[in-house]
Design a protein around this motif. Structure first.
Motif, PDB file in Angstrom:
ATOM      1  N   HIS B  35       0.833  -1.208   0.000  1.00 31.11           N
ATOM      2  CA  HIS B  35       0.000   0.000   0.000  1.00 31.11           C
ATOM      3  C   HIS B  35       0.870   1.261   0.000  1.00 31.11           C
ATOM      4  N   CYS B  36       1.895   1.262   0.806  1.00 33.42           N
ATOM      5  CA  CYS B  36       2.750   2.445   0.902  1.00 33.42           C
ATOM      6  C   CYS B  36       3.462   2.715  -0.425  1.00 33.42           C
ATOM      7  N   HIS B  37       3.972   1.660  -1.044  1.00 33.39           N
ATOM      8  CA  HIS B  37       4.605   1.844  -2.361  1.00 33.39           C
ATOM      9  C   HIS B  37       3.581   2.384  -3.357  1.00 33.39           C
ATOM     10  N   SER B  38       2.392   1.824  -3.301  1.00 32.75           N
ATOM     11  CA  SER B  38       1.341   2.238  -4.223  1.00 32.75           C
ATOM     12  C   SER B  38       0.980   3.715  -4.037  1.00 32.75           C
ATOM     13  N   LEU B  39       0.921   4.150  -2.782  1.00 34.93           N
ATOM     14  CA  LEU B  39       0.601   5.556  -2.517  1.00 34.93           C
ATOM     15  C   LEU B  39       1.674   6.475  -3.106  1.00 34.93           C
ATOM     16  N   LEU B  40       2.926   6.082  -2.954  1.00 39.23           N
ATOM     17  CA  LEU B  40       4.017   6.917  -3.474  1.00 39.23           C
ATOM     18  C   LEU B  40       4.031   6.923  -5.006  1.00 39.23           C
ATOM     19  N   GLU B  41       3.467   5.866  -5.589  1.00 36.21           N
ATOM     20  CA  GLU B  41       3.382   5.821  -7.061  1.00 36.21           C
ATOM     21  C   GLU B  41       2.115   6.505  -7.580  1.00 36.21           C
ATOM     22  N   ASN B  42       1.237   6.834  -6.652  1.00 33.24           N
ATOM     23  CA  ASN B  42      -0.051   7.406  -7.049  1.00 33.24           C
ATOM     24  C   ASN B  42      -0.291   8.775  -6.439  1.00 33.24           C
ATOM     25  N   GLY B  43       0.699   9.629  -6.549  1.00 33.81           N
ATOM     26  CA  GLY B  43       0.482  11.040  -6.213  1.00 33.81           C
ATOM     27  C   GLY B  43       0.998  11.489  -4.872  1.00 33.81           C
ATOM     28  N   CYS B  44       1.333  10.557  -3.991  1.00 36.74           N
ATOM     29  CA  CYS B  44       1.825  10.994  -2.677  1.00 36.74           C
ATOM     30  C   CYS B  44       3.297  11.405  -2.760  1.00 36.74           C
ATOM     31  N   ASP B  45       3.577  12.563  -2.192  1.00 41.64           N
ATOM     32  CA  ASP B  45       4.968  13.009  -2.098  1.00 41.64           C
ATOM     33  C   ASP B  45       5.643  12.409  -0.875  1.00 41.64           C
ATOM     34  N   GLY B  46       4.836  12.035   0.088  1.00 36.87           N
ATOM     35  CA  GLY B  46       5.354  11.428   1.310  1.00 36.87           C
ATOM     36  C   GLY B  46       4.220  10.729   2.037  1.00 36.87           C
ATOM     37  N   LEU B  47       4.551  10.101   3.135  1.00 33.42           N
ATOM     38  CA  LEU B  47       3.562   9.334   3.904  1.00 33.42           C
ATOM     39  C   LEU B  47       3.728   9.594   5.393  1.00 33.42           C
ATOM     40  N   VAL B  48       2.606   9.627   6.079  1.00 32.92           N
ATOM     41  CA  VAL B  48       2.675   9.549   7.540  1.00 32.92           C
ATOM     42  C   VAL B  48       2.430   8.096   7.934  1.00 32.92           C
ATOM     43  N   ILE B  49       3.353   7.561   8.690  1.00 31.94           N
ATOM     44  CA  ILE B  49       3.185   6.218   9.237  1.00 31.94           C
ATOM     45  C   ILE B  49       2.875   6.385  10.726  1.00 31.94           C
ATOM     46  N   PHE B  50       1.830   5.752  11.170  1.00 25.47           N
ATOM     47  CA  PHE B  50       1.420   5.817  12.572  1.00 25.47           C
ATOM     48  C   PHE B  50       0.946   7.202  13.005  1.00 25.47           C
ATOM     49  N   GLY B  51       0.034   7.728  12.189  1.00 25.92           N
ATOM     50  CA  GLY B  51      -0.776   8.854  12.639  1.00 25.92           C
ATOM     51  C   GLY B  51      -2.072   8.299  13.224  1.00 25.92           C
ATOM     52  N   THR B  52      -3.010   9.205  13.481  1.00 23.74           N
ATOM     53  CA  THR B  52      -4.317   8.806  13.998  1.00 23.74           C
ATOM     54  C   THR B  52      -4.994   7.816  13.056  1.00 23.74           C
ATOM     55  N   THR B  53      -4.933   8.101  11.762  1.00 24.35           N
ATOM     56  CA  THR B  53      -5.542   7.228  10.754  1.00 24.35           C
ATOM     57  C   THR B  53      -4.930   5.835  10.770  1.00 24.35           C
ATOM     58  N   GLY B  54      -3.663   5.763  11.099  1.00 27.63           N
ATOM     59  CA  GLY B  54      -2.960   4.481  11.125  1.00 27.63           C
ATOM     60  C   GLY B  54      -3.158   3.729  12.424  1.00 27.63           C
ATOM     61  N   GLU B  55      -4.069   4.234  13.264  1.00 27.60           N
ATOM     62  CA  GLU B  55      -4.369   3.601  14.566  1.00 27.60           C
ATOM     63  C   GLU B  55      -3.115   3.476  15.435  1.00 27.60           C
ATOM     64  N   ASN B  57      -1.862   4.734  18.146  1.00 27.65           N
ATOM     65  CA  ASN B  57      -1.883   4.549  19.595  1.00 27.65           C
ATOM     66  C   ASN B  57      -2.538   3.245  20.021  1.00 27.65           C
ATOM     67  N   SER B  58      -3.012   2.484  19.052  1.00 26.49           N
ATOM     68  CA  SER B  58      -3.553   1.156  19.349  1.00 26.49           C
ATOM     69  C   SER B  58      -2.492   0.066  19.230  1.00 26.49           C
ATOM     70  N   PHE B  59      -1.257   0.467  18.931  1.00 24.72           N
ATOM     71  CA  PHE B  59      -0.173  -0.514  18.786  1.00 24.72           C
ATOM     72  C   PHE B  59       0.890  -0.311  19.858  1.00 24.72           C
ATOM     73  N   SER B  60       1.539  -1.409  20.222  1.00 24.68           N
ATOM     74  CA  SER B  60       2.623  -1.319  21.191  1.00 24.68           C
ATOM     75  C   SER B  60       3.865  -0.707  20.534  1.00 24.68           C
ATOM     76  N   VAL B  61       4.781  -0.274  21.346  1.00 26.67           N
ATOM     77  CA  VAL B  61       6.046   0.261  20.855  1.00 26.67           C
ATOM     78  C   VAL B  61       6.744  -0.781  19.971  1.00 26.67           C
ATOM     79  N   ARG B  62       6.745  -2.016  20.424  1.00 28.80           N
ATOM     80  CA  ARG B  62       7.384  -3.097  19.669  1.00 28.80           C
ATOM     81  C   ARG B  62       6.776  -3.239  18.267  1.00 28.80           C
ATOM     82  N   GLU B  63       5.462  -3.244  18.208  1.00 29.67           N
ATOM     83  CA  GLU B  63       4.789  -3.377  16.912  1.00 29.67           C
ATOM     84  C   GLU B  63       5.142  -2.217  15.980  1.00 29.67           C
ATOM     85  N   ARG B  64       5.245  -1.027  16.567  1.00 30.81           N
ATOM     86  CA  ARG B  64       5.514   0.161  15.759  1.00 30.81           C
ATOM     87  C   ARG B  64       6.947   0.128  15.226  1.00 30.81           C
ATOM     88  N   ILE B  65       7.860  -0.298  16.061  1.00 26.01           N
ATOM     89  CA  ILE B  65       9.260  -0.393  15.629  1.00 26.01           C
ATOM     90  C   ILE B  65       9.413  -1.473  14.559  1.00 26.01           C
TER      91      ILE B  65
END
Lengths: 308, 308
Positions: B35-55, B57-65
């Motif tokens: 999905h992330c590669h696809s977004l960058l190929e489809n108009g995104c100049d960059g991505l936020v990983i682990f914002g509110t939309t990415g849920e 705060n519902s993940f542990s530190v380990r999962e995020r790393i």
């Protein structure tokens, strides 16, 4: 898993323990242990470890597990401890809850996941449902942590009913920090065997009157002995007079940010500098604020009523 | 620590990436990477990983790393990634921020500690001050995550000024999710070199008009290609017509819980069932709600504009 008989969490007076910090903001475990023992010797029937007052959500899972291990190794009776374990992240809540249950904690005090707002009852129900499924331990005793002013997310009575009916013997009580006694009374009367703890000792006499479970409060870190006198003398004029004093003291703390004010007074009363430290985003009272609090408490002869 | 030249975070269009989950609610890392590669190929100049939309705060530190490690191993360019690292617990924010910085992330998007409410500017300042002191890495680039409706805690302009002046070159921008364009414009105009990203693509033309940094938005998971057409055609009638279409689509998503609605449409458009899963407390749209959204989007010829 175990053949031990698990004792039920006591009723009565619970301090929501403050968490003393060293100057590098790590937990002062030794002082914490001393404080917890002291609270149990000074009127507390039980303790909440890692509630809002204990700055729970400002600590990592590792820090929370390590502290509980140290407290138990230091001789605190697990069945008198209600352990805060509710986090935003489901795996964190699971890990903390498993650890508390494994150690025979009297109960776990569980916030709803509190980052997302405008969450449906269905969403909160799912969070608890999955947590309970994940723990799979008959020792699990969940107390709902109802603190809408802080968590913003709240438990409706319809949701409480659904949870109590779905998980009998597991979801067995609530800490109600709304200050709304009618709500507590209604939950106490409506749900059989549901243990309601008021989030302030200002409601202690009211709680005793209806034979609800007790009080869990921040200011009991300093006033547990006075609260125990209210309870022991209840009902009657002496108890009421002591309740009035307890209320007057609480009201002075409420004029300031509660946790910094309590830590400031703990430092003054015990001489331990670790009590003045706070994790961000909490900040210490400034000097004038601190003096105003102390003068107001002096006017109430606080020294005669403080546990320390 | 490193001799590499660190590239600045791009300007422009950033999807706040959704996080696909397997049925056991663990992260579907493979699908996330795709999905992330696809977004960058489809108009995104960059991505936020682990914002509110990415849920986040519902993940542990380990999962995020672990997820960030996997995304980088899978070839995502670190300088195009803005990584959410702000937690309630200071050690968690430190660990996530260190990890992102060590991996040359374009920036970190930092929520204020969000459990305690009625927090002073001083308290928020201290939280960022200590975080920055703890990281001690010249690659650190902090973007303030301003989302008062969700975090409740917010950044006043006086606080932003203090932080920007105290940490020049470190606190360098903001994602402003208030929807209040005047606030964004004011911050953009007031603080030199301060990169303001609007939290909705409905403000894309406005952002381009004042030459602010860009947009970071949830719905760009599906509309990034259309947003890129708005940007590429700007200014002019064609761009405005496309902006109107972008707004109309966004408005349909806003009629529903945003994250469940977006995940529902991702599942429909890509056929990947992992998109329908959500961590509690979020819940999926029910069938009538889902149908209503789909019909409304059909009426807007969404298929002609969707990135997938």
């Amino acid at each position: 898993m175990t053949s031990k008989t698990i004792q039920k969490l006591p009723r009565g007076i619970f301090a929501a323990s403050l968490t003393p910090l060293k100057s590098n903001l790590s937990i002062d475990t030794e002082l914490m242990l001393e404080h917890c023992h002291s609270l149990l010797e000074n009127g507390c029937d039980g303790l909440v470890i890692f509630g809002t007052t204990g700055e729970a959500n400002s600590f990592s899972v590792r820090e929370r597990i390590d502290l509980l291990d140290a407290l138990l190794a230091g001789g605190l009776p697990p069945h008198k401890l209600l352990i805060g374990t509710g986090c935003c992240a489901f795996p964190d809540s699971v890990e903390l809850t498993k650890h508390a249950v494994k150690n025979d904690a009297g109960g776990v005090l569980v916030l709803p996941p509190f980052y997302y707002k405008n969450i449906s009852d269905e969403g909160i129900f799912h969070a608890f449902d999955r947590l309970i499924q994940e723990i799979k331990d008959e020792r699990l005793k969940v107390y709902l942590y109802h603190f809408p002013k802080m968590a913003v997310i709240s438990f409706s009575q319809a949701l409480i009913r659904r949870m109590v009916e779905t998980f009998p013997g597991i979801i067995i009580g609530m800490k109600d920090s709304t200050g709304d006694f009618e709500n507590m009374k209604s939950n106490h009367n409506t749900f059989s065997g549901f243990d309601v703890y008021a989030g302030t000792e200002q409601l202690l006499s009211d709680i005793l009157q209806i034979d609800a479970a007790g009080c869990v409060s921040a200011s009991l870190n300093l006033t547990s002995r006075l609260a125990a006198r209210v309870k022991n003398a209840f009902p009657g004029e002496e108890s009421q007079a002591l309740q009035n004093k307890l209320n007057a003291i609480r009201k002075e703390f409420e004029k300031h940010p509660m946790i910094p004010a309590l830590k400031q007074m703990m430092a003054r009363k015990t001489g331990h500098i670790s009590w003045t430290n706070l994790r961000p985003p909490l900040v210490s009272l400034d000097e004038p604020e601190s003096r105003a609090l102390e003068e107001a408490l002096d006017a109430l002869q606080f020294s005669n009523y403080c546990s320390f």
